[in-house]
Design a protein around this motif. Structure first.
Motif, PDB file in Angstrom:
ATOM      1  N   ALA A  79       0.846  -1.190   0.000  1.00 26.29           N
ATOM      2  CA  ALA A  79       0.000   0.000   0.000  1.00 26.29           C
ATOM      3  C   ALA A  79       0.884   1.242   0.000  1.00 26.29           C
ATOM      4  CB  ALA A  79      -0.901  -0.001   1.231  1.00 26.29           C
ATOM      5  N   ARG A  80       0.347   2.326  -0.525  1.00 27.48           N
ATOM      6  CA  ARG A  80       1.065   3.596  -0.464  1.00 27.48           C
ATOM      7  C   ARG A  80       0.062   4.719  -0.230  1.00 27.48           C
ATOM      8  NH1 ARG A  80       0.487   2.618  -5.835  1.00 27.48           N
ATOM      9  NH2 ARG A  80       0.074   4.341  -7.230  1.00 27.48           N
ATOM     10  N   THR A  81       0.548   5.809   0.304  1.00 27.28           N
ATOM     11  CA  THR A  81      -0.305   6.948   0.618  1.00 27.28           C
ATOM     12  C   THR A  81       0.037   8.107  -0.307  1.00 27.28           C
ATOM     13  OG1 THR A  81      -0.426   6.256   2.922  1.00 27.28           O
ATOM     14  CG2 THR A  81      -1.027   8.532   2.449  1.00 27.28           C
ATOM     15  N   ILE A  82      -1.015   8.735  -0.823  1.00 25.14           N
ATOM     16  CA  ILE A  82      -0.865   9.870  -1.730  1.00 25.14           C
ATOM     17  C   ILE A  82      -1.533  11.078  -1.093  1.00 25.14           C
ATOM     18  CG2 ILE A  82      -1.477  10.805  -4.002  1.00 25.14           C
ATOM     19  CD1 ILE A  82      -1.552   7.903  -5.026  1.00 25.14           C
ATOM     20  N   ASP A  83      -0.837  12.211  -1.088  1.00 25.74           N
ATOM     21  CA  ASP A  83      -1.431  13.456  -0.621  1.00 25.74           C
ATOM     22  C   ASP A  83      -2.386  13.982  -1.697  1.00 25.74           C
ATOM     23  OD1 ASP A  83       0.047  13.514   1.767  1.00 25.74           O
ATOM     24  OD2 ASP A  83       1.736  14.503   0.762  1.00 25.74           O
ATOM     25  N   MET A  84      -3.559  14.428  -1.270  1.00 28.50           N
ATOM     26  CA  MET A  84      -4.544  14.973  -2.205  1.00 28.50           C
ATOM     27  C   MET A  84      -4.280  16.448  -2.466  1.00 28.50           C
ATOM     28  SD  MET A  84      -8.457  13.823  -1.499  1.00 28.50           S
ATOM     29  CE  MET A  84      -8.420  13.321   0.219  1.00 28.50           C
ATOM     30  N   LEU A  85      -4.170  16.787  -3.713  1.00 24.85           N
ATOM     31  CA  LEU A  85      -4.156  18.196  -4.091  1.00 24.85           C
ATOM     32  C   LEU A  85      -5.587  18.724  -3.994  1.00 24.85           C
ATOM     33  CD1 LEU A  85      -1.914  18.007  -7.289  1.00 24.85           C
ATOM     34  CD2 LEU A  85      -1.243  18.782  -5.017  1.00 24.85           C
ATOM     35  N   ASP A  86      -5.743  20.034  -3.949  1.00 22.72           N
ATOM     36  CA  ASP A  86      -7.085  20.617  -3.867  1.00 22.72           C
ATOM     37  C   ASP A  86      -7.964  20.184  -5.042  1.00 22.72           C
ATOM     38  OD1 ASP A  86      -6.434  21.920  -1.515  1.00 22.72           O
ATOM     39  OD2 ASP A  86      -5.982  23.833  -2.503  1.00 22.72           O
ATOM     40  N   SER A  87      -7.390  20.116  -6.243  1.00 16.50           N
ATOM     41  CA  SER A  87      -8.177  19.724  -7.421  1.00 16.50           C
ATOM     42  C   SER A  87      -8.642  18.273  -7.322  1.00 16.50           C
ATOM     43  CB  SER A  87      -7.380  19.944  -8.706  1.00 16.50           C
ATOM     44  OG  SER A  87      -6.178  19.207  -8.673  1.00 16.50           O
ATOM     45  N   VAL A  88      -7.841  17.417  -6.726  1.00 16.78           N
ATOM     46  CA  VAL A  88      -8.222  16.011  -6.532  1.00 16.78           C
ATOM     47  C   VAL A  88      -9.324  15.919  -5.488  1.00 16.78           C
ATOM     48  CG1 VAL A  88      -7.419  13.753  -5.723  1.00 16.78           C
ATOM     49  CG2 VAL A  88      -5.991  15.116  -7.265  1.00 16.78           C
ATOM     50  N   ARG A  89      -9.166  16.636  -4.412  1.00 12.20           N
ATOM     51  CA  ARG A  89     -10.190  16.652  -3.364  1.00 12.20           C
ATOM     52  C   ARG A  89     -11.525  17.121  -3.938  1.00 12.20           C
ATOM     53  NH1 ARG A  89     -10.813  16.903   2.184  1.00 12.20           N
ATOM     54  NH2 ARG A  89     -12.573  18.172   2.829  1.00 12.20           N
ATOM     55  N   GLU A  90     -11.502  18.195  -4.702  1.00  7.71           N
ATOM     56  CA  GLU A  90     -12.721  18.733  -5.313  1.00  7.71           C
ATOM     57  C   GLU A  90     -13.367  17.701  -6.243  1.00  7.71           C
ATOM     58  OE1 GLU A  90     -13.715  22.126  -8.599  1.00  7.71           O
ATOM     59  OE2 GLU A  90     -12.346  22.699  -6.976  1.00  7.71           O
ATOM     60  N   ALA A  91     -12.561  17.023  -7.040  1.00  5.27           N
ATOM     61  CA  ALA A  91     -13.092  16.004  -7.950  1.00  5.27           C
ATOM     62  C   ALA A  91     -13.706  14.844  -7.171  1.00  5.27           C
ATOM     63  CB  ALA A  91     -11.983  15.495  -8.871  1.00  5.27           C
ATOM     64  N   LEU A  92     -13.074  14.447  -6.070  1.00  8.17           N
ATOM     65  CA  LEU A  92     -13.595  13.341  -5.268  1.00  8.17           C
ATOM     66  C   LEU A  92     -14.861  13.732  -4.516  1.00  8.17           C
ATOM     67  CD1 LEU A  92     -10.260  11.778  -4.000  1.00  8.17           C
ATOM     68  CD2 LEU A  92     -11.888  10.766  -5.623  1.00  8.17           C
ATOM     69  N   VAL A  93     -14.941  14.955  -4.058  1.00  6.79           N
ATOM     70  CA  VAL A  93     -16.164  15.432  -3.412  1.00  6.79           C
ATOM     71  C   VAL A  93     -17.317  15.405  -4.413  1.00  6.79           C
ATOM     72  CG1 VAL A  93     -17.294  17.473  -2.409  1.00  6.79           C
ATOM     73  CG2 VAL A  93     -15.030  16.772  -1.600  1.00  6.79           C
ATOM     74  N   LYS A  94     -17.081  15.851  -5.640  1.00  2.47           N
ATOM     75  CA  LYS A  94     -18.108  15.801  -6.683  1.00  2.47           C
ATOM     76  C   LYS A  94     -18.488  14.354  -6.997  1.00  2.47           C
ATOM     77  CE  LYS A  94     -17.065  20.136  -8.990  1.00  2.47           C
ATOM     78  NZ  LYS A  94     -16.514  20.787 -10.183  1.00  2.47           N
ATOM     79  N   GLN A  95     -17.493  13.499  -7.063  1.00  8.16           N
ATOM     80  CA  GLN A  95     -17.754  12.092  -7.355  1.00  8.16           C
ATOM     81  C   GLN A  95     -18.554  11.444  -6.233  1.00  8.16           C
ATOM     82  OE1 GLN A  95     -17.322  10.650 -10.191  1.00  8.16           O
ATOM     83  NE2 GLN A  95     -17.950   8.615  -9.550  1.00  8.16           N
ATOM     84  N   TYR A  96     -18.332  11.875  -5.011  1.00 12.72           N
ATOM     85  CA  TYR A  96     -19.056  11.312  -3.863  1.00 12.72           C
ATOM     86  C   TYR A  96     -20.563  11.508  -4.019  1.00 12.72           C
ATOM     87  CZ  TYR A  96     -20.216   9.839   0.825  1.00 12.72           C
ATOM     88  OH  TYR A  96     -20.755   9.162   1.886  1.00 12.72           O
ATOM     89  N   THR A  97     -20.956  12.635  -4.607  1.00 16.84           N
ATOM     90  CA  THR A  97     -22.388  12.886  -4.806  1.00 16.84           C
ATOM     91  C   THR A  97     -22.993  11.900  -5.796  1.00 16.84           C
ATOM     92  OG1 THR A  97     -22.111  14.504  -6.595  1.00 16.84           O
ATOM     93  CG2 THR A  97     -22.094  15.361  -4.326  1.00 16.84           C
ATOM     94  N   LYS A  98     -22.161  11.272  -6.597  1.00 16.36           N
ATOM     95  CA  LYS A  98     -22.648  10.314  -7.602  1.00 16.36           C
ATOM     96  C   LYS A  98     -22.597   8.866  -7.111  1.00 16.36           C
ATOM     97  CE  LYS A  98     -21.265  13.253 -11.456  1.00 16.36           C
ATOM     98  NZ  LYS A  98     -20.535  14.343 -10.878  1.00 16.36           N
TER      99      LYS A  98
END
Length: 109
Positions: A79-98
């Motif tokens: 496993a590895r950990t990736i830091d989320m950039l703001d643009s990634v966080r925003e995309a994932l928040v939008k995806q969460y609604t779907k």
């Protein structure tokens, strides 16, 4: 095709990445945003689950891969950990609604 050490690899420029993202829609916009700005492999993106994402610490834990429809470990087996950039966080928040309430997978189809 297999690439060799002598092949030229021409990655997208940042301008090309932004153009692709700006012209994408829906699920694919979120998918390519996360792909470009995390470096995750396609099988890792397909296997990404909501419990792999920590919005509080802005981290994504890459734990698994899906290849030929079979879920398994990452390419390295670790496993590895990736830091989320703001643009990634925003995309994932939008995806969460779907898919956030209907699937354990982030990018389900």
């Amino acid at each position: 095709p297999k690439y060799t050490e002598t092949d030229d690899i021409l990655p997208f420029t940042m301008e090309e990445v932004i153009t692709l993202i700006d012209n994408a829609a829906g699920f694919f916009k979120s998918y390519i945003t996360v792909a470009f700005f995390t470096g995750m492999r396609s099988g890792e993106l397909i296997a990404l689950k909501w419990d792999d994402i920590d919005f509080n610490s802005n981290k994504i834990i890459v734990r698994r891969n899906i290849s030929e429809g079979i879920e398994g470990t990452t390419k390295t087996g670790k496993a590895r950990t990736i830091d989320m950039l703001d643009s990634v966080r925003e995309a994932l928040v939008k995806q969460y609604t779907k898919t956030g309430l209907s699937s354990e997978y982030v990018f389900s189809s």
